[in-house]
Design a protein around this motif. Sequence first.
Motif, mmCIF file in Angstrom:
data_model
loop_
_atom_site.group_PDB
_atom_site.id
_atom_site.type_symbol
_atom_site.label_atom_id
_atom_site.label_comp_id
_atom_site.label_asym_id
_atom_site.label_seq_id
_atom_site.Cartn_x
_atom_site.Cartn_y
_atom_site.Cartn_z
ATOM 1 N N LEU A 115 0.828 -1.200 0.000
ATOM 2 C CA LEU A 115 0.000 0.000 0.000
ATOM 3 C C LEU A 115 0.866 1.254 0.000
ATOM 4 O O LEU A 115 0.596 2.210 -0.746
ATOM 5 C CB LEU A 115 -0.919 -0.001 1.224
ATOM 6 C CG LEU A 115 -1.828 1.230 1.389
ATOM 7 C CD1 LEU A 115 -2.828 1.318 0.239
ATOM 8 C CD2 LEU A 115 -2.548 1.180 2.731
ATOM 9 N N LYS A 116 1.910 1.252 0.804
ATOM 10 C CA LYS A 116 2.816 2.395 0.868
ATOM 11 C C LYS A 116 3.509 2.613 -0.474
ATOM 12 O O LYS A 116 3.596 3.743 -0.973
ATOM 13 C CB LYS A 116 3.857 2.178 1.964
ATOM 14 C CG LYS A 116 4.818 3.352 2.173
ATOM 15 C CD LYS A 116 5.730 3.083 3.373
ATOM 16 C CE LYS A 116 6.627 4.290 3.676
ATOM 17 N NZ LYS A 116 7.579 4.571 2.605
ATOM 18 N N GLU A 117 3.987 1.529 -1.071
ATOM 19 C CA GLU A 117 4.672 1.619 -2.367
ATOM 20 C C GLU A 117 3.760 2.189 -3.437
ATOM 21 O O GLU A 117 4.143 3.105 -4.182
ATOM 22 C CB GLU A 117 5.152 0.220 -2.782
ATOM 23 C CG GLU A 117 5.773 0.149 -4.161
ATOM 24 C CD GLU A 117 5.960 -1.284 -4.653
ATOM 25 O OE1 GLU A 117 5.838 -1.515 -5.869
ATOM 26 O OE2 GLU A 117 6.223 -2.177 -3.811
ATOM 27 N N LEU A 118 2.525 1.670 -3.514
ATOM 28 C CA LEU A 118 1.598 2.111 -4.557
ATOM 29 C C LEU A 118 1.070 3.514 -4.290
ATOM 30 O O LEU A 118 0.825 4.282 -5.229
ATOM 31 C CB LEU A 118 0.441 1.112 -4.677
ATOM 32 C CG LEU A 118 0.827 -0.277 -5.193
ATOM 33 C CD1 LEU A 118 -0.355 -1.223 -5.122
ATOM 34 C CD2 LEU A 118 1.362 -0.201 -6.618
ATOM 35 N N SER A 119 0.896 3.858 -3.014
ATOM 36 C CA SER A 119 0.438 5.204 -2.664
ATOM 37 C C SER A 119 1.442 6.254 -3.115
ATOM 38 O O SER A 119 1.073 7.328 -3.593
ATOM 39 C CB SER A 119 0.208 5.313 -1.154
ATOM 40 O OG SER A 119 -0.824 4.450 -0.732
ATOM 41 N N GLU A 120 2.727 5.933 -2.964
ATOM 42 C CA GLU A 120 3.773 6.865 -3.401
ATOM 43 C C GLU A 120 3.861 6.907 -4.921
ATOM 44 O O GLU A 120 4.008 7.980 -5.518
ATOM 45 C CB GLU A 120 5.119 6.443 -2.800
ATOM 46 C CG GLU A 120 5.192 6.636 -1.290
ATOM 47 C CD GLU A 120 6.468 6.077 -0.684
ATOM 48 O OE1 GLU A 120 7.267 5.441 -1.444
ATOM 49 O OE2 GLU A 120 6.673 6.241 0.531
ATOM 50 N N LEU A 121 3.741 5.738 -5.551
ATOM 51 C CA LEU A 121 3.847 5.661 -7.007
ATOM 52 C C LEU A 121 2.723 6.432 -7.688
ATOM 53 O O LEU A 121 2.946 7.146 -8.676
ATOM 54 C CB LEU A 121 3.821 4.195 -7.456
ATOM 55 C CG LEU A 121 3.877 3.926 -8.959
ATOM 56 C CD1 LEU A 121 5.256 4.269 -9.508
ATOM 57 C CD2 LEU A 121 3.536 2.462 -9.255
ATOM 58 N N GLY A 125 -1.897 8.773 -1.214
ATOM 59 C CA GLY A 125 -1.759 8.578 0.228
ATOM 60 C C GLY A 125 -2.813 9.303 1.041
ATOM 61 O O GLY A 125 -3.188 8.855 2.133
ATOM 62 N N ASP A 126 -3.329 10.409 0.519
ATOM 63 C CA ASP A 126 -4.334 11.187 1.256
ATOM 64 C C ASP A 126 -5.758 10.707 0.986
ATOM 65 O O ASP A 126 -6.725 11.290 1.510
ATOM 66 C CB ASP A 126 -4.219 12.664 0.874
ATOM 67 C CG ASP A 126 -4.396 12.903 -0.622
ATOM 68 O OD1 ASP A 126 -4.140 11.959 -1.400
ATOM 69 O OD2 ASP A 126 -4.776 14.022 -1.014
#
Length: 303
Positions: A115-121, A125-126
């Motif tokens: 989730l963190k990886e895809l949110s940044e990509l 994230g918000d």
Amino acid sequence: MSDIIKIENLCKSFGDIKAVHDLNLRVNKGELFAFLGVNGAGKSTTISILCGQQKKDLGKVYVNGMDIDTTQDYKRDIGVVFQNCVLDKALTVIDNLKSRAALYGIFGESFERKLKELSELLDFGDLHRRTVGKLSGGQRRRIDIARALLHDPKILILDEPTTGLDPQTRKLLWNAVDKLRKTKDMTVFLTTHYMEEAAEADHVVIIDSGKLAASGTPLELKNRYTGDFITLYGVTEDEVKNLDYEYSMSKDVCRINVPNTLKATELICSHPEIFRDYEITKGKMDDVFLSVTGKKLTGGNEG
């Protein structure tokens, strides 16, 4: 390069309608492959067969070396972003992604990392706690793509992924796709009606009425199916009408159609007195598509 998708003599009919007829194509690992056709040409039918959603009538389909008739394992190698949003609009973004990840056995810390990886990509994230039904079209599209990437597929199928999106969101999505191709050697199988996207592909296939109509790199197809254009500035029609080439005039600007760059060079060198201010441009993918099919490419759903 090795084939990651191979389709041989694929046929699929719906009653008397031959949606796909004797289709052959190969997609190399890691490439951006553009699959073009007007509505009803057979693109979505081919993708549905490739993903195991529809049964083919005849032919063979291989995904990452696996015969789709003999195993279901190939499905884990594919991520699909469909034309229409497939997210549950009543759920939050994170709940949509959690439920999808669970189907692939991705839970707990593994899910949080992904989730963190895809949110940044994809820059969402918000949006984790937002209900999908309250997202904009561009925001939903980002989550659609994240959903398709949760299980690290080797092949990402993008079925008209940027239709209706604003330029900023389109740029964000293509930057993400480019990064995935560079860092993970991901293969991207694209359908689009934006010809500037197809022009960036490594290989392009055009189908018409379920049949293969043209195949090659964008440059090969431009050279094969279109000519070059010379735009002349500050000229009169009297100066250009005896050049024996098709042309069009607009005030003091003339556009001359020539078969190729060599002919353009010969023409310019033969008449330096006319070619005082000019530019040469190649035909575009829109010109290729129109030449191959006799039709203009427009967006929308199709069979």
